[in-house]
Design an enzyme around this catalytic site. Structure first.
Site, mmCIF file in Angstrom:
data_model
loop_
_atom_site.group_PDB
_atom_site.id
_atom_site.type_symbol
_atom_site.label_atom_id
_atom_site.label_comp_id
_atom_site.label_asym_id
_atom_site.label_seq_id
_atom_site.Cartn_x
_atom_site.Cartn_y
_atom_site.Cartn_z
ATOM 1 N N SER A 285 13.677 5.818 -13.857
ATOM 2 C CA SER A 285 12.595 6.539 -14.528
ATOM 3 C C SER A 285 12.502 7.974 -14.020
ATOM 4 C CB SER A 285 11.280 5.799 -14.294
ATOM 5 O OG SER A 285 10.191 6.625 -14.567
ATOM 6 N N SER A 286 12.500 8.133 -12.691
ATOM 7 C CA SER A 286 12.351 9.478 -12.115
ATOM 8 C C SER A 286 13.527 10.365 -12.478
ATOM 9 C CB SER A 286 12.244 9.397 -10.592
ATOM 10 O OG SER A 286 11.058 8.749 -10.236
ATOM 11 N N GLU B 293 11.480 13.407 -0.446
ATOM 12 C CA GLU B 293 10.407 12.710 -1.160
ATOM 13 C C GLU B 293 9.033 13.236 -0.746
ATOM 14 O OE1 GLU B 293 10.288 10.576 -3.571
ATOM 15 O OE2 GLU B 293 8.250 9.776 -3.407
ATOM 16 N N THR C 29 6.003 26.797 4.471
ATOM 17 C CA THR C 29 4.765 26.067 4.184
ATOM 18 C C THR C 29 3.568 26.883 4.649
ATOM 19 O OG1 THR C 29 6.085 24.136 4.746
ATOM 20 C CG2 THR C 29 3.782 23.767 4.272
ATOM 21 N N HIS D 198 14.478 13.815 11.652
ATOM 22 C CA HIS D 198 13.312 13.862 12.544
ATOM 23 C C HIS D 198 12.478 12.587 12.414
ATOM 24 C CE1 HIS D 198 10.741 16.167 9.330
ATOM 25 N NE2 HIS D 198 10.611 14.881 9.188
ATOM 26 N N HIS D 199 12.811 11.773 11.425
ATOM 27 C CA HIS D 199 12.180 10.446 11.341
ATOM 28 C C HIS D 199 12.862 9.466 12.285
ATOM 29 C CE1 HIS D 199 9.789 11.360 7.682
ATOM 30 N NE2 HIS D 199 10.776 12.201 7.459
ATOM 31 N N HIS E 20 12.787 12.249 3.228
ATOM 32 C CA HIS E 20 12.091 13.484 3.540
ATOM 33 C C HIS E 20 11.920 14.407 2.336
ATOM 34 C CE1 HIS E 20 9.683 15.621 6.276
ATOM 35 N NE2 HIS E 20 10.052 16.681 5.609
ATOM 36 N N LYS F 81 2.682 29.672 2.307
ATOM 37 C CA LYS F 81 1.871 29.260 1.157
ATOM 38 C C LYS F 81 0.399 29.225 1.529
ATOM 39 C CE LYS F 81 5.050 26.716 -1.737
ATOM 40 N NZ LYS F 81 4.884 27.657 -2.842
ATOM 41 N N TYR G 143 8.295 16.211 -0.062
ATOM 42 C CA TYR G 143 8.051 17.442 -0.822
ATOM 43 C C TYR G 143 7.916 17.149 -2.306
ATOM 44 C CZ TYR G 143 8.967 19.261 3.689
ATOM 45 O OH TYR G 143 8.871 19.479 5.028
ATOM 46 N N SER H 176 -2.327 26.197 -6.998
ATOM 47 C CA SER H 176 -1.951 27.584 -7.266
ATOM 48 C C SER H 176 -2.391 28.028 -8.657
ATOM 49 C CB SER H 176 -0.435 27.768 -7.132
ATOM 50 O OG SER H 176 -0.019 27.447 -5.840
ATOM 51 N N HIS I 161 0.849 -1.202 0.000
ATOM 52 C CA HIS I 161 0.000 0.000 0.000
ATOM 53 C C HIS I 161 0.883 1.251 0.000
ATOM 54 C CE1 HIS I 161 -3.047 2.945 0.908
ATOM 55 N NE2 HIS I 161 -2.388 3.301 2.001
ATOM 56 N N TRP J 59 7.323 0.183 3.478
ATOM 57 C CA TRP J 59 7.713 0.968 2.297
ATOM 58 C C TRP J 59 9.090 1.584 2.507
ATOM 59 C CZ3 TRP J 59 8.779 6.127 0.951
ATOM 60 C CH2 TRP J 59 8.722 7.059 1.996
ATOM 61 N N ARG K 148 1.567 1.205 14.883
ATOM 62 C CA ARG K 148 1.414 0.963 13.450
ATOM 63 C C ARG K 148 1.804 -0.479 13.136
ATOM 64 N NH1 ARG K 148 5.204 5.297 10.558
ATOM 65 N NH2 ARG K 148 4.361 4.354 8.674
ATOM 66 N N ASP L 58 7.321 20.607 -27.247
ATOM 67 C CA ASP L 58 7.507 19.300 -26.614
ATOM 68 C C ASP L 58 8.513 19.487 -25.496
ATOM 69 O OD1 ASP L 58 7.570 16.514 -26.018
ATOM 70 O OD2 ASP L 58 7.147 16.059 -28.117
#
Lengths: 638, 235
Positions: free
Chosen positions: A181-182, A267, A340, A314-315, A265, A343, A269, A280, A79, A143, A462, A108
């Site tokens: 790919s990314s 990731e 943040t 912080h993780h 982290h 925004k 964002y 926006s 998931h 994950w 969890r 293009d």
């Protein structure tokens, strides 16, 4: 696009046929590749959702036996992996592909064939990582795949067996493939945005979606290498017996966590900034006002990207890094709340005293502001290490990041889908069904994730596959499960609307929302060449300049009105050939090369248990990759 | 695509292109490929930074030998001398650095193609004009470096250090192996350019293609300087 051009005999006979399977396999058109991304990512979104439904069914009541513990591990791993890498990132990529060239006035992307390659690698990587779940052999280590738990010593051997399980091998190989790919896509979009803007399109006149995407591409190219290295180490530990994560050999059990979260982290964002970009675009359009504080929005986006690399630990507050490291990362995490928050206030100020139209995309955009704020606030709570120690690994964290990713990314992406569907297909999504979808989705989301705050604070961990009654968690879990079922209904309504509106939706026209940016100056769906004449841009909202210059309060004061003749909507349909515009040839070489890459990783997977077969497949894949690359690079683009 | 055979040979000129900047105006005036290679190099910096960081984090943490700079005696009393052979690797480092010089000369030779030689030009001026010589020389020196690496790896294995032996073995072989793979890609790239030069002939119009390859090649060299300093020289 078949609806646009009357096919000339040459077009039908030649390699540039506009329909049929081959035209999709060989396409180099950024709009078609964007469409492929959209459909594929939505399919993975449904698969990821199905996994969530099974998880929530298992957790509906205490001591349920809907799935086994082993299956449950596979479900929550897949998931997370599916939603992050196969649904939300590629949904963003669908918008990068479709929108960036249109928003900057290009025909293009910079490297059309590399773009096709990125898509095919994503598709095959996604299949590689997803397919094993049908054989009960899906990745089962979360994950985040924490090593040493994902090394052979802990996840290698099934109980009562001597053969190594392959579950995590699929994950390790699949993520490396998806990384290729990314990265390829990111190099492409960076080049496109830097180098293919229409005349007059200065950086500070770019649409906000393009700006946020630009920041994301830099995050991608800088964040993916660390996880690639972490995955290479893990793969070598699993396949070649190296000692990177073997604590018995003196390895540091935190190495993986550092490398993973240096990626992980940013990731976050990578997942949220494209959604920020989409809303926006939506908010100014339906408020009939320019985006409030455009410059500050750009700077805060860059700031988020920059600070995003300084908050990873912080993780890891609970692993005992010591007071100094904890304090620094705590401070950095609090700091990142500032851009943040800026925004959020700017979006609110954009709507303030605007002529608001409550269309479906607008509702989703407003929902993002509200829901993301909740997730953002619980995020700041975690920045305090003492509070985090209470919350870490509980459902409180699950609630937090689902408010950010579902309430933020998914809401923003839905806003984008409702907003841009008319541009992509030429037809509106049904507004009535859209409203049903929105409200079911909004209520379902809150019913699912809000109770998790409580079960988390009451101590529910969890990743447990079941729990005993009488701990105060029962009601909250049942609510969450009912919320998930509501989301199933909401998604079914959306899918029905999405599929049906392609042929039955109201015809949209080039600029159905009275929007301001370049993508709305051309027909819907756009012709293959996008712009018959490349426009010259004089402000951030060129279309509003034409309709009523007073709408556009460009604060820079330097804006010159755009040349109206450039932006007239084209009524006639022409082929690129008739207009003398060179277009890239369709070619399946990127597809062939992508197959080579995936075959190579497939060989690597087999290598541990079957040396000869694995090596043969690996070398075959490598030969295909190199051959495909040579054929591709030595043939002309257009 | 057969009807585009004429264009196909032109595509070979473009070599590693996907971009069509040589046909069209670009925002910065730079070719797309030039921007893409810099983005790629930026990304590669993070790749090698992660690999080198891991090496440094694990430096001195191996529980058993052989060790890079110190002697190790195992439980059976067998003595392992410090495994790094700094004189040999200094030689291979010199070879790699010289290949960067040859790369610079190759680019210059392509830029000067077609210009008449000054009257009474000596052998060096003539040699400077030979792009094939310098492309070949760069590839050869790169291959030489790879030969040194193959020798180093096999002698380490013979002395008892493999990927599996200890943290040093795992991190050393992976880091230098990754670098070696990059050199290999570079050598193949150079040989492709050499092949194009021999069959069709590179012209000053192809400067960009050679320039991009040169950027990559110099980057791989710079990474080696970092690796050589951090792993071999600092004890």
């Amino acid at each position: 696009m078949a609806t646009l051009a009357t096919p000339t005999p040459a077009a039908v006979a030649g390699s540039d046929a506009k329909s049929g399977l081959w035209s999709w396999l060989a396409t180099t058109d950024h709009k078609r590749i964007g469409t492929l991304y959209l459909w594929t990512a939505l399919a993975f979104f449904l698969i990821g959702g199905l996994e969530a439904v099974m998880i929530r069914t298992q957790l509906a009541r205490p001591n349920m036996g809907f799935v086994s513990a082993e299956t449950y591990n596979q479900l929550f791993t897949m998931h997370g992996t599916t939603m992050v890498f196969l649904a939300v990132m590629p949904l963003s990529a669908a918008f990068f592909n479709f929108l960036i060239p249109l928003q900057i006035g290009a025909r293009d992307v910079a490297f059309p064939r590399l773009n096709a390659f990125s898509y095919w690698v994503y598709l095959f990587g996604g299949i590689l990582i997803t397919l094993p779940i049908l054989f009960q052999a899906a990745p089962d280590g979360g994950w985040f795949g924490y090593a040493p738990l994902s090394t052979p010593a802990y996840s290698g051997v099934a109980p009562g067996s001597s053969e190594l399980k392959m579950n995590m091998d699929f994950w390790v190989a699949g993520l490396q493939v998806l990384g290729v790919s990314s990265l390829a896509a990111a190099f492409n979009f960076i080049t496109t945005i830097i180098n293919m803007r229409a005349p007059g399109m200065t950086l500070m006149r770019m649409p906000m979606f393009t700006w946020m995407s630009f920041v994301v591409q830099f995050l991608l190219i800088l964040a993916f290498p660390p996880i690639t290295v972490a995955l290479v180490f893990l793969m070598m530990d699993r396949v070649f017996g190296t000692t990177f994560y073997q604590v018995a050999a003196g390895a540091d059990p935190l190495l993986w966590q550092h490398l993973f979260w240096v990626f992980g982290h940013p990731e976050v964002y990578i997942l949220i900034l494209p959604a920020f970009g989409l809303v926006s675009e939506v908010l100014p359009t339906f408020s009939k006002k320019p985006l409030f504080g455009y410059n500050v929005m750009v700077y805060s986006g860059i700031m988020i990207g920059f600070l995003g690399f300084g908050v990873w630990a912080h993780h890891m507050f609970s692993v005992g890094m010591g007071a100094v490291a904890d304090s620094i990362f705590s401070l950095m995490t609090m700091l990142i709340a500032i851009p943040t928050g800026v925004k959020i206030f700017n979006w609110i100020a954009t709507m303030w005293s605007g002529e608001i139209r409550f269309t479906v995309p607008m509702k989703f955009a407003i929902a993002l502001i509200a829901m993301f704020t909740i997730g953002g606030i619980s995020g700041v709570m975690h920045s305090s290490p003492p509070a985090d120690l209470q919350q870490t690994d509980t459902y409180f964290v699950v609630a937090h990041f689902h408010y950010v990713l579902f309430g933020g990314s998914i809401m923003g992406i839905f806003a984008g889908i409702y907003f841009y569907y008319p541009k992509i297909t030429g037809r509106f999504l049904d507004e009535r069904l859209g409203n049903v979808h929105f409200w079911l989705n909004f209520i379902g989301m809150n019913l699912t994730f809000f109770p998790m705050h409580f079960s988390g604070l009451l101590g529910m961990p969890r990743r447990i596959y079941t729990y005993d009654a009488g701990q105060g968690w029962d009601l909250f879990n049942l609510m969450a499960t009912y919320g998930t079922y509501l989301l199933v209904v909401a998604t079914a309504v959306f899918v029905w609307n999405f599929v049906r509106s392609r042929t039955r939706g109201a015809v949209a026209g080039g600029d159905p929302w009275q929007a301001a940016t370049l993508e709305w100056s051309i027909p819907s769906p756009p012709p293959e060449y996008n712009f018959a004449k490349i426009p010259t841009i004089g402000s951030r909202y060129p279309l509003w300049d034409l309709k009523d210059p007073s709408w556009n309060a460009d604060p820079s004061g330097h804006a010159v009105p755009s040349d109206p003749s450039d932006l007239q909507e084209e009524t006639a349909s022409h082929t690129a050939k008739a207009l003398g515009i060179p277009m890239p040839y369709p070619t399946a070489k990127p597809l062939f090369t992508a197959i080579g890459l995936v075959v190579m990783f497939g060989g690597l997977l087999l290598f541990r248990d079957h040396h000869a077969v694995g090596l043969t497949i690996l070398l075959t894949g490598a030969a295909m990759l190199i051959g495909g690359l040579y054929a591709w690079l030595t043939s002309p683009l257009e | 695509m057969a009807s585009h055979a004429a264009a196909a040979s032109h595509g070979a000129v473009a070599g590693h292109d996907d971009g069509h900047a040589h046909h069209h105006h670009t925002t910065t005036g730079l070719d797309h490929r030039k921007i893409a290679i810099w983005a790629f190099i930026g990304s590669e910096c993070m790749l090698f930074a992660s690999l080198i960081s891991t090496y440094l984090i694990y430096k001195g943490k191996s529980l058993v030998g052989p060790f890079p700079h110190t002697e190790y005696v195992d439980a059976a009393g067998k003595v392992f001398t410090p495994i790094l052979d700094i004189p040999v690797t200094s030689a291979s480092t010199f070879v790699l650095l010289m290949s960067s010089l040859a790369m610079v000369l190759a680019l210059q030779a392509v830029q000067l193609k077609g210009q008449p030689l000054p009257a009474g030009a000596g052998w060096w001026t003539r040699a400077q004009r030979s792009s094939q010589l310098w492309l070949g020389m760069t590839a050869l020196l790169g291959a030489c470096f790879l030969g040194f690496q193959a020798y180093e790896f096999t002698s380490f294995v013979r002395e008892g250090l493999t990927l599996k032996t200890n943290l040093f073995g795992s991190t050393f072989f992976t880091l230098t192996g990754f670098h070696g793979a990059h050199v290999t890609v570079g050598v193949l790239w150079l040989m492709s350019l050499l092949w194009i030069d021999r069959t069709r002939g590179l012209t000053p119009k192809d400067e960009l293609v050679v320039d991009i390859c040169a950027l990559y090649w110099h980057f791989v060299d710079v990474v080696w300087i970092a690796i050589f300093t951090l792993i071999y020289l600092i004890q």
